[in-house]
Design an enzyme around this catalytic site. Sequence first.
Site, PDB file in Angstrom:
ATOM      1  N   CYS A  68       0.834  -1.194   0.000  1.00 30.42           N
ATOM      2  CA  CYS A  68       0.000   0.000   0.000  1.00 30.42           C
ATOM      3  C   CYS A  68       0.872   1.248   0.000  1.00 30.42           C
ATOM      4  O   CYS A  68       0.579   2.237  -0.666  1.00 30.42           O
ATOM      5  CB  CYS A  68      -0.875  -0.062   1.236  1.00 30.42           C
ATOM      6  SG  CYS A  68      -1.979   1.275   1.458  1.00 30.42           S
ATOM      7  N   CYS A 109      16.162   6.558  -6.007  1.00 32.19           N
ATOM      8  CA  CYS A 109      14.704   6.463  -6.139  1.00 32.19           C
ATOM      9  C   CYS A 109      14.109   7.116  -4.906  1.00 32.19           C
ATOM     10  O   CYS A 109      14.644   8.109  -4.423  1.00 32.19           O
ATOM     11  CB  CYS A 109      14.258   5.009  -6.328  1.00 32.19           C
ATOM     12  SG  CYS A 109      14.633   3.925  -4.938  1.00 32.19           S
TER      13      CYS A 109
END
Length: 381
Positions: free
Chosen positions: A189, A340
């Site tokens: 999630c 990232c």
Amino acid sequence: MEVTLSKDEILRYSRHLIIPEVGMEGQLKLKQASVLLIGTGGLGAPLALYLAAAGVGRIGLVDFDVVDFTNLQRQVIHFTSDVGRKKLDSAAAKMREINPFVTIDLHEVALSSENALEILKNYDIVVDGTDNFPTRYLVNDACVLLNKPNVYGSIFRFEGQATVFAYQGGPCYRCLYPEPPPPGLVPSCAEGGVLGILPGTIGLIQATETVKLILGIGQPLVGRLILYDALAMKFRELKLRRNVECPVCGDHPTITKLIDYHQFCGVPRQAEAPQPVEGDIDPTEVKARIDRGEKFQLIDVREPHEYRIARIPTAVLIPLGELPKRLGELDASVEIVAHCKGGTRSAKAVDLLKQSGFRARNMKGGILAWSDKVDPAVPKY
Ligand code: ZN
């Protein structure tokens, strides 16, 4: 000892008491019921609020997390002033405020094979509000072994699912998915994102089923998987059947006790992840190199929508999925530094670059660490 309702409780629950299908008998069932909520996050928040309001007599909460700002978009039981507070304390305070007649048990643990049976056995119904595979399989297996209903829900972006597993001969999670998906294939999630309202919809389906099981009314969501698509605003239903070959609830089960679910799912325990690798470079060192004017190439392997949230000025955006076909854009004569959000995707990028003959290093902790250590003006998300 006979359980009764006090005058205050009768007033509080009057809108239940005047429905014949609930009535005094049903409200007393709720009062005598015990429900364990695994997680007080997106799904756990509406569950905890409504089950407390409905008068479920004893509600157990399992969580070891602390409220942070990224929770507030959907975990409506936690408020802005709760950031930094234990989720258990934050949730229990709201539930007590809603209904002081409810007993709340706090289990400040990471549910594990060592403690799950001991905790779950003290409750009538278990509600799974977790967002990770190791806990989902653990809860499933423990519920099957203890013969407790497992009220299941899951959410991703705009879609959710709900059903009741392991109830009166019905199927379990492993009848549907005997094995977890390969690690890294399904984003969590946190990585995948979720519409803030979605856990409210799914959590309240779980709450409804929990109350129905306690009252023994209606058709329980057993052997049926509800699929909800918020964008289409459509509910679909899949028939589920117990699988006689199921490794845990089948006719000849091979799993007769709890196993190591982190190993089973191929994901490290939270405390263990992610370990810095030799050759990783710290954001402060990357900044120092930029300031010294050293020749190297900084690439950002996140997605364009993340780049729009926050970026490091000199970084070139090449999303991880496009990297294999865009290697030609890179300068093989200099070292490549990849970053990232948190360092996991860029580690994959570095592996790929090295295999393709580049000198490459991973920036430790991603743009989140850059924001912490180099430039606090870069927003965290
Ligand atoms: Zn099964």
